[in-house]
Scaffold this motif. Structure first.
Motif, short mmCIF file in Angstrom:
data_model
loop_
_atom_site.label_atom_id
_atom_site.label_comp_id
_atom_site.label_asym_id
_atom_site.label_seq_id
_atom_site.Cartn_x
_atom_site.Cartn_y
_atom_site.Cartn_z
N SER A 1 -2.07 9.95 0.87
CA SER A 1 -1.89 8.52 0.58
C SER A 1 -0.76 7.92 1.42
O SER A 1 -0.94 6.91 2.10
N GLY B 1 -3.56 1.29 -2.16
CA GLY B 1 -2.71 2.38 -1.70
C GLY B 1 -2.88 3.65 -2.51
O GLY B 1 -2.70 4.76 -1.99
N GLY B 2 -3.26 3.51 -3.77
CA GLY B 2 -3.46 4.68 -4.61
C GLY B 2 -4.89 5.18 -4.61
O GLY B 2 -5.12 6.38 -4.76
N ALA C 1 0.83 4.21 -2.77
CA ALA C 1 0.62 5.61 -2.40
C ALA C 1 1.64 6.52 -3.09
O ALA C 1 1.30 7.60 -3.57
N THR D 1 -6.75 2.56 -10.65
CA THR D 1 -6.68 1.73 -9.45
C THR D 1 -7.87 0.78 -9.35
O THR D 1 -7.72 -0.36 -8.89
N GLN E 1 -1.18 5.13 4.40
CA GLN E 1 -0.77 3.77 4.05
C GLN E 1 0.45 3.30 4.84
O GLN E 1 0.58 2.11 5.12
N ARG F 1 0.80 -1.22 0.00
CA ARG F 1 0.00 0.00 0.00
C ARG F 1 0.84 1.28 0.00
O ARG F 1 0.53 2.21 -0.76
N GLY G 1 0.12 8.47 -6.05
CA GLY G 1 0.10 9.83 -5.54
C GLY G 1 0.89 10.78 -6.41
O GLY G 1 0.48 11.93 -6.64
N TRP H 1 -7.43 5.13 -2.14
CA TRP H 1 -7.93 5.84 -0.96
C TRP H 1 -7.41 7.27 -0.90
O TRP H 1 -8.16 8.21 -0.66
N GLY H 2 -6.12 7.43 -1.17
CA GLY H 2 -5.53 8.75 -1.10
C GLY H 2 -6.00 9.69 -2.18
O GLY H 2 -5.82 10.91 -2.07
N TYR I 1 -2.69 14.58 -2.68
CA TYR I 1 -2.84 13.17 -3.06
C TYR I 1 -1.67 12.36 -2.51
O TYR I 1 -1.87 11.33 -1.83
N SER I 2 -0.45 12.81 -2.76
CA SER I 2 0.73 12.08 -2.30
C SER I 2 0.82 12.04 -0.78
O SER I 2 1.04 10.98 -0.17
#
Length: 342
Positions: free
Chosen positions: A285, A169-170, A110, A129, A289, A106, A114, A172-173, A281-282
């Protein structure tokens, strides 16, 4: 084969529905590039805001469904299918170890998603994703067992589990900042908590329980209240389970989920508002994660080992208490959140 085809149909249907919702966002989303920083919330109508939230919620629900479905299979069947030479308890432990691979993947997802999400926009990355985790789940359903191809079976299982974790990992963020940036600034906590509802789609009362603490009180206060309540309830939770009656189990789990909601709901806006739009975003995430590795991947393994070593759930409760101590320290040490434009 009929079960596999049914799973494929469900995945395709859900992905198509989410993709259609994401397409409707294209007209309202502001893309973020190094030469063009986005100004902030861009949805101006109630209908647009609801569309964004619905897309983020359903996308997250699909991601978490696939992710948790693996955990159920790991507990019930993966031990004997992929680790038949081991004792039953050891096989289950090995199956849960492969479950933990998803948590390790994850943070990688991210970083990767991200990076692109902050530069090319949230919508396209979220769509990728969703497709990725759907393909991973589908291929896991087609895997032959250890009896058919030997060690290659668990090796492929680990690889596909990594793909699932990479995708989650990508996703949710991206869903959190997307819902936050398209929401009413006065209701950001409520809007972003809807993303968390996607993690527990079967418990329909969670929107109210997680959204209300987030909207009605500061996220920091709600998180601290939940942590303190959990520290006390964890020593009641396991004795209630040991009673073995349905009402006792229902009480134990119901109160635990309400307490969990007090921390889980505010988590989205608490983390997202710490970052500017260009890095949201980054930052969102990776922060979330990374915490998932010790908090999620190691938790079931450590719980089994502690119970096996001490023969009591008190040791597990003390482990949870230590984790809650880290939560309290993190919330208290976090810098004050400033309201940013976006």
């Amino acid at each position: 084969m009929q079960t596999v085809l049914g799973e494929i149909t469900d995945i395709v249907t859900e992905v198509d529905a989410v993709w259609a919702q994401l397409d409707r966002l294209a007209e309202t989303e502001v893309e973020i590039t190094p030469s063009r920083p986005a100004p902030g919330a861009v949805a101006t109508s109630t209908r647009q805001r609801r569309t964004v939230i619905a897309a983020c919620l359903s996308g997250t629900a699909l991601e978490w469904y696939d992710f948790f479905l693996y955990g159920t299979a790991a507990a019930l069947v993966f031990g004997r299918l992929f680790f038949p030479a081991a004792e039953p308890a050891t096989g289950t432990l090995l199956a849960f170890a492969t479950y933990g691979v998803g948590f390790v993947a994850r943070p990688v997802g991210a970083v990767v998603f991200g990076h692109f999400g902050d530069r090319v926009g949230r919508r396209n990355v979220l769509a990728v994703t969703l497709l990725l985790i759907g393909m991973g789940t589908f291929l896991i359903g087609l895997l032959p067992s250890y009896a058919s191809i030997g060690l290659l079976a668990p090796a492929l299982l680990v690889l596909l589990r990594f793909v699932q974790g990479l995708s989650l990992g990508g996703e949710w963020g991206g869903a959190v900042p997307l819902s936050m940036e398209h929401s009413d600034p006065a209701r950001r906590g409520l809007a972003t908590s809807c993303v968390q509802v996607g993690c527990r789609p079967a418990t329909c009362w969670r929107p109210a329980s997680s959204g209300w603490p987030t909207w009605s009180c500061p996220s920091r206060s709600s998180s601290l209240t939940g942590a303190v309540a959990a520290a006390g309830w964890v020593f009641v939770f396991f004795p209630l389970l040991d009673v073995g009656s349905f009402p006792a189990i229902l009480l134990a789990v119901g109160v635990a989920l309400l307490i969990h909601a007090a921390m889980y709901g505010p988590q989205t806006v608490f983390i997202a508002e710490l970052f500017s739009t260009r890095l949201r975003y980054s930052g969102t995430s990776l922060g979330y994660q990374l915490a998932g590795v010790p908090g999620g991947a190691l938790a079931p393994v450590l719980a089994i080992l502690l119970y096996d070593q001490f023969g009591s759930t008190v040791a597990v409760s003390l482990y949870v208490l230590a984790a809650l101590g880290v939560t309290v320290a993190g919330v208290l040490s976090a810098p004050p959140v400033r309201q940013r434009a976006g």
